[in-house]
Design a protein around this motif. Sequence first.
Motif, short mmCIF file in Angstrom:
data_model
loop_
_atom_site.label_atom_id
_atom_site.label_comp_id
_atom_site.label_asym_id
_atom_site.label_seq_id
_atom_site.Cartn_x
_atom_site.Cartn_y
_atom_site.Cartn_z
N GLN A 1 8.84 1.77 -0.81
CA GLN A 1 7.54 1.48 -0.22
C GLN A 1 6.63 0.72 -1.18
OE1 GLN A 1 6.65 5.66 0.56
NE2 GLN A 1 6.64 5.22 2.76
N ILE A 2 5.68 -0.01 -0.62
CA ILE A 2 4.63 -0.66 -1.40
C ILE A 2 3.61 0.41 -1.77
CG2 ILE A 2 2.83 -2.43 -1.37
CD1 ILE A 2 4.51 -3.76 0.96
N ILE A 3 3.42 0.63 -3.07
CA ILE A 3 2.54 1.73 -3.49
C ILE A 3 1.30 1.30 -4.25
CG2 ILE A 3 4.43 3.42 -3.49
CD1 ILE A 3 4.35 3.19 -6.63
N ASP A 4 1.32 0.11 -4.85
CA ASP A 4 0.17 -0.25 -5.69
C ASP A 4 0.13 -1.76 -5.89
OD1 ASP A 4 -2.09 0.15 -7.20
OD2 ASP A 4 -1.04 0.84 -9.00
N TYR A 5 -1.03 -2.26 -6.28
CA TYR A 5 -1.16 -3.68 -6.60
C TYR A 5 -2.30 -3.86 -7.60
CZ TYR A 5 -5.27 -3.81 -3.52
OH TYR A 5 -6.51 -3.58 -2.95
N VAL B 1 2.44 -6.70 -7.35
CA VAL B 1 2.71 -5.66 -6.36
C VAL B 1 3.82 -4.77 -6.89
CG1 VAL B 1 3.56 -5.21 -4.02
CG2 VAL B 1 2.00 -7.12 -4.43
N GLU B 2 3.62 -3.46 -6.76
CA GLU B 2 4.61 -2.50 -7.26
C GLU B 2 5.11 -1.63 -6.11
OE1 GLU B 2 4.95 1.02 -10.69
OE2 GLU B 2 3.27 -0.40 -10.69
N SER C 1 7.78 1.82 -4.77
CA SER C 1 8.07 3.21 -5.16
C SER C 1 9.29 3.34 -6.05
CB SER C 1 8.23 4.07 -3.91
OG SER C 1 9.22 3.53 -3.04
N ASP C 2 10.18 2.34 -6.06
CA ASP C 2 11.34 2.42 -6.96
C ASP C 2 11.09 1.73 -8.29
OD1 ASP C 2 11.52 -0.29 -6.43
OD2 ASP C 2 13.62 -0.25 -5.79
N GLY C 3 9.83 1.30 -8.51
CA GLY C 3 9.46 0.66 -9.78
C GLY C 3 9.60 -0.84 -9.80
N SER C 4 10.03 -1.43 -8.69
CA SER C 4 10.14 -2.90 -8.63
C SER C 4 8.75 -3.53 -8.66
CB SER C 4 10.87 -3.33 -7.36
OG SER C 4 12.19 -2.84 -7.35
N VAL C 5 8.68 -4.71 -9.25
CA VAL C 5 7.42 -5.45 -9.35
C VAL C 5 7.64 -6.87 -8.86
CG1 VAL C 5 5.71 -6.43 -10.94
CG2 VAL C 5 6.50 -4.08 -11.25
N GLY C 6 6.73 -7.34 -8.02
CA GLY C 6 6.75 -8.73 -7.56
C GLY C 6 5.42 -9.39 -7.83
N TRP C 7 5.47 -10.69 -8.08
CA TRP C 7 4.26 -11.45 -8.41
C TRP C 7 3.98 -12.51 -7.35
CZ3 TRP C 7 1.09 -10.51 -12.62
CH2 TRP C 7 1.58 -9.61 -13.58
N GLY C 8 2.70 -12.69 -7.07
CA GLY C 8 2.27 -13.75 -6.16
C GLY C 8 1.04 -14.45 -6.73
N GLU C 9 0.70 -15.59 -6.14
CA GLU C 9 -0.45 -16.37 -6.61
C GLU C 9 -1.33 -16.74 -5.41
OE1 GLU C 9 -1.30 -20.34 -9.34
OE2 GLU C 9 0.64 -19.34 -9.48
N PRO C 10 -2.19 -15.79 -4.98
CA PRO C 10 -3.08 -16.06 -3.86
C PRO C 10 -4.39 -16.66 -4.37
CG PRO C 10 -3.23 -13.75 -4.46
CD PRO C 10 -2.33 -14.42 -5.48
N ILE C 11 -4.63 -17.91 -4.10
CA ILE C 11 -5.82 -18.54 -4.68
C ILE C 11 -6.30 -19.68 -3.80
CG2 ILE C 11 -4.41 -20.08 -6.10
CD1 ILE C 11 -7.89 -18.65 -7.01
N VAL C 12 -7.59 -19.80 -3.66
CA VAL C 12 -8.21 -21.06 -3.24
C VAL C 12 -9.04 -21.49 -4.44
CG1 VAL C 12 -9.85 -22.19 -1.70
CG2 VAL C 12 -8.26 -20.48 -0.79
#
Length: 384
Positions: free
Chosen positions: A3-7, A21-22, A24-35
């Motif tokens: 599950q998505i648990i934190d950001y 974005v983190e 529940s299994d400890g995986s981390v993903g990165w994004g770049e939301p910007i204007v």
Amino acid sequence: MNQIIDYELFEIPPRWLFLRVETSDGSVGWGEPIVEGRSHTVRAAVEELLNNYLIGEPVDPIEDHWQTMYRSGFYRGGPILMSAIAGIDQALWDIKGKQFGAPVYELLGGAARQRIRVYQWIGGDRPSEVADEAKQTVEAGFSALKMNATEELERVDDPATVEDAVDRLRKVRDAVGSSIDIGVDFHGRVTKPMAKRLAKALEPYEPMFIEEPVLPEHNDALPDIAAHTTIPIATGERMYSRWDFKEIFESGAVDVIQPDLSHAGGITEVKKIAGMAEAYDVALAPHCPLGPIALASCVQVDACTPNALIQEQSLNIHYNETTDVLDYLEDPTVFEYEDGYVSIPDSPGLGIDIDEEYVRKQAEKTVNWHNPTWRHEDGSIAEW
């Protein structure tokens, strides 16, 4: 169930917003939301979307998450919402790729190429003497360049203004020769009558394309402009969904589309836009004067898109005065350019490793970038 648990969100120089974005299994993903210039506003939109729709949800159904974020609000589209969705979407794909141990493009059908051509910006907001810079860029190994066409223009400007634009392009062409491609960005600064005049005047020097010859709210003028020139027309950096692109595909006036992976709904949406473009024999050249996460997302889509033409990237661009693309990466060689190309990465997810310690350190700085406000000689506002 993962599950998505934190950001966390990080506003960092020169003008970027990173999302971590983190799960529940400890995986981390990165994004770049910007204007660019609206980071605080986009930050609020990202928080609203994640808090209302995604926290506690399983990470896997990315398409459903995209549709939920887009359709669950009565009002939709536009730069803020679509950029917020884009950054979240990038982070979810990054996590999914890491879970499967595969680059994102493998999950989207696999690679259609081994490398993608890139171009390098020359000059700044106000184009000046760029011939020497163009020559140095070619000597550094790039085979394609892009430059701004003009400074601010009046609605109907004088012949000297057109002559100045032609003279700059002529000098660059003379400096680099005919084997180098030169994109010319009108930057939405040009009205329809001036776009027609400029395109005709620049045509002898054979630009790779003219970019955003008019603002997207005037896309209905593109067929008329296209009828006045053989130069390919490119546009799309200020268009945010497949519905925005539908009109220009149907008009037949555009040859290259430039959706931004941090503005146009992320990987999920731009892959769909690219598929629409292929059906209309239109090339893809994603817009990306941004950071490493946006660029990595672009390269993932480029990798699996047959009609991808070339990729913008912001190394040494004039906006990056304090911090550059490679500074935030643990291994900057992933974007090592050779013969004007960048190789398609084979690492899982987005194919990059963010230097989290450096991100956190840079996020302690105050970042408040806004584009300049330009005015004409009579005091009226001018397009930047």
